[in-house]
Motif scaffolding. Structure first.
Motif, mmCIF file in Angstrom:
data_model
loop_
_atom_site.group_PDB
_atom_site.id
_atom_site.type_symbol
_atom_site.label_atom_id
_atom_site.label_comp_id
_atom_site.label_asym_id
_atom_site.label_seq_id
_atom_site.Cartn_x
_atom_site.Cartn_y
_atom_site.Cartn_z
ATOM 1 N N UNK A 1 0.841 -1.207 0.000
ATOM 2 C CA UNK A 1 0.000 0.000 0.000
ATOM 3 C C UNK A 1 0.874 1.254 0.000
ATOM 4 N N UNK A 2 1.968 1.218 0.777
ATOM 5 C CA UNK A 2 2.878 2.371 0.812
ATOM 6 C C UNK A 2 3.544 2.571 -0.548
ATOM 7 N N UNK A 3 3.931 1.452 -1.176
ATOM 8 C CA UNK A 3 4.568 1.537 -2.499
ATOM 9 C C UNK A 3 3.579 2.118 -3.509
ATOM 10 N N UNK A 4 2.331 1.683 -3.447
ATOM 11 C CA UNK A 4 1.318 2.199 -4.382
ATOM 12 C C UNK A 4 1.124 3.697 -4.157
ATOM 13 N N UNK A 5 1.059 4.102 -2.875
ATOM 14 C CA UNK A 5 0.871 5.519 -2.544
ATOM 15 C C UNK A 5 2.036 6.349 -3.092
ATOM 16 N N UNK A 6 3.263 5.899 -2.804
ATOM 17 C CA UNK A 6 4.446 6.668 -3.216
ATOM 18 C C UNK A 6 4.578 6.701 -4.742
ATOM 19 N N UNK A 7 4.384 5.546 -5.373
ATOM 20 C CA UNK A 7 4.554 5.484 -6.836
ATOM 21 C C UNK A 7 3.469 6.284 -7.558
ATOM 22 N N UNK A 8 2.280 6.363 -6.942
ATOM 23 C CA UNK A 8 1.193 7.131 -7.558
ATOM 24 C C UNK A 8 1.474 8.626 -7.410
ATOM 25 N N UNK A 9 1.930 9.018 -6.208
ATOM 26 C CA UNK A 9 2.231 10.433 -5.972
ATOM 27 C C UNK A 9 3.369 10.908 -6.875
ATOM 28 N N UNK A 10 4.332 10.029 -7.100
ATOM 29 C CA UNK A 10 5.521 10.415 -7.887
ATOM 30 C C UNK A 10 5.414 10.005 -9.362
ATOM 31 N N UNK A 11 4.226 9.610 -9.777
ATOM 32 C CA UNK A 11 4.036 9.009 -11.105
ATOM 33 C C UNK A 11 4.762 9.733 -12.256
ATOM 34 N N UNK A 12 4.668 11.095 -12.340
ATOM 35 C CA UNK A 12 5.303 11.756 -13.491
ATOM 36 C C UNK A 12 6.808 11.509 -13.591
ATOM 37 N N UNK A 13 7.460 11.246 -12.444
ATOM 38 C CA UNK A 13 8.920 11.066 -12.503
ATOM 39 C C UNK A 13 9.340 9.597 -12.386
ATOM 40 N N UNK A 14 8.359 8.709 -12.232
ATOM 41 C CA UNK A 14 8.689 7.283 -12.111
ATOM 42 C C UNK A 14 8.806 6.694 -13.523
ATOM 43 N N UNK A 15 9.910 5.991 -13.813
ATOM 44 C CA UNK A 15 10.031 5.358 -15.133
ATOM 45 C C UNK A 15 8.825 4.453 -15.401
ATOM 46 N N UNK A 16 8.386 4.405 -16.650
ATOM 47 C CA UNK A 16 7.147 3.683 -16.988
ATOM 48 C C UNK A 16 7.170 2.243 -16.480
ATOM 49 N N UNK A 17 8.309 1.605 -16.532
ATOM 50 C CA UNK A 17 8.399 0.194 -16.116
ATOM 51 C C UNK A 17 8.014 -0.020 -14.651
ATOM 52 N N UNK A 18 8.203 1.019 -13.809
ATOM 53 C CA UNK A 18 7.987 0.843 -12.367
ATOM 54 C C UNK A 18 6.695 1.488 -11.864
ATOM 55 N N UNK A 19 5.877 1.991 -12.800
ATOM 56 C CA UNK A 19 4.616 2.600 -12.377
ATOM 57 C C UNK A 19 3.622 1.530 -11.933
ATOM 58 N N UNK A 20 2.697 1.921 -11.081
ATOM 59 C CA UNK A 20 1.645 1.014 -10.591
ATOM 60 C C UNK A 20 0.773 0.570 -11.779
ATOM 61 N N UNK A 21 0.437 -0.718 -11.807
ATOM 62 C CA UNK A 21 -0.380 -1.250 -12.905
ATOM 63 C C UNK A 21 -1.708 -1.779 -12.350
#
Ligand SMILES: NC(=O)c1ccc[n+]([C@@H]2O[C@H](COP(=O)([O-])OP(=O)(O)OC[C@H]3O[C@@H](n4cnc5c(N)ncnc54)[C@H](OP(=O)(O)O)[C@@H]3O)[C@@H](O)[C@H]2O)c1
Length: 209
Positions: free
Chosen positions: A161-181
């Motif tokens: 849940x923490x990873x989803x929260x962080x990756x969603x908040x940082x989505x614009x700077x997260x490489x596409x491969x590591x974005x939440x799916x």
């Protein structure tokens, strides 16, 4: 019209595969072996099984395509050995039984970073199951490697849940491969590939989902 077997149909991705498969006019019958019963559906066969002792002799193994979304966590399984049984041994057992009964395509829900040579136990196990399934000789074999999955779960997984929260908040700077799916995107890719049965091995990375 195809007969499709789903291993892991009660999970976040598996339940989306099940929903899509039951709504798909190309699918004649869905076989979903689980350890807890699913809601009945006229085109669904739901054998209650213990994956640790699958016999392979039942007629419901006669399917055209297999989709495997089985998996656990080391914490939930209790040990690395127990994790390995669910994430490696069960997908392989399912693959062998269905292949013996004529299945032609297999689609595996693996993980981003899966690598049989990895130093990380989780990624190494995922890589090993990918490799060992490849050696079985399915006509069509698809590996889908998602990043963190967002989907419906009955349990709370704090780290996830923490990873989803962080990756969603940082989505614009997260490489596409590591974005939440979203689980449904993985499910659609698995079902499409399993039904298409394109000969050969295909890997779909997270950014392609
Ligand atoms: N979660 C993530 O962010 C993530 C990221 C990348 C890859 N993955 C991988 O993607 C796959 C699908 O993930 P998911 O989130 O959909 O998994 P999930 O929600 O945890 O579902 C796992 C499925 O495996 C079944 N299962 C687990 N242990 C079992 C056992 N001992 N015997 C029989 N069945 C068992 C579960 O059945 P029950 O309902 O009976 O427990 C469920 O149907 C897994 O291989 C996972 O490792 C996950």
């Amino acid at each position: 019209m195809a007969r499709v077997l789903i291993a892991g149909a009660t999970g976040a991705v598996g339940q989306e595969v099940l929903r899509l498969a039951l709504a798909d006019s190309q699918v004649e019958r869905v076989v979903a072996p689980t350890r807890r019963a699913l809601s009945p559906h006229p085109r669904l066969e739901n054998p209650l099984v213990d994956y640790a002792s699958l016999s392979g002799s039942e007629p419901w193994w006669e399917v055209d395509a297999v989709i495997c979304t089985l998996g656990t966590t080391i914490g939930k399984a209790g040990s690395q050995e127990a994790f390995r049984r669910v994430d490696r041994d069960y997908p392989l057992a399912v693959a062998r039984h269905a292949l013996m009964h004529g299945a032609r395509s297999y689609a595996l829900n693996s993980s981003v970073g899966a690598d049989a040579g990895s130093k990380t136990f989780y990624l190494r196990t995922k890589g090993e199951v990918e490799r060992d399934l490849d050696a079985l000789g399915y006509c069509s074999y698809t590996i889908v490697r998602p990043s963190v999955i967002w989907g419906e779960r009955q349990e709370v997984r704090l780290g996830e849940s923490l990873a989803i929260f962080a990756l969603t908040a940082l989505r614009p700077v997260v490489p596409r491969r590591y974005r939440v799916v979203p689980a449904v995107r993985i499910a659609k890719a698995l079902l499409d590939r399993a039904l298409a049965g394109v000969p050969g091995r295909k890997v779909l990375e997270s950014e392609q989902l």
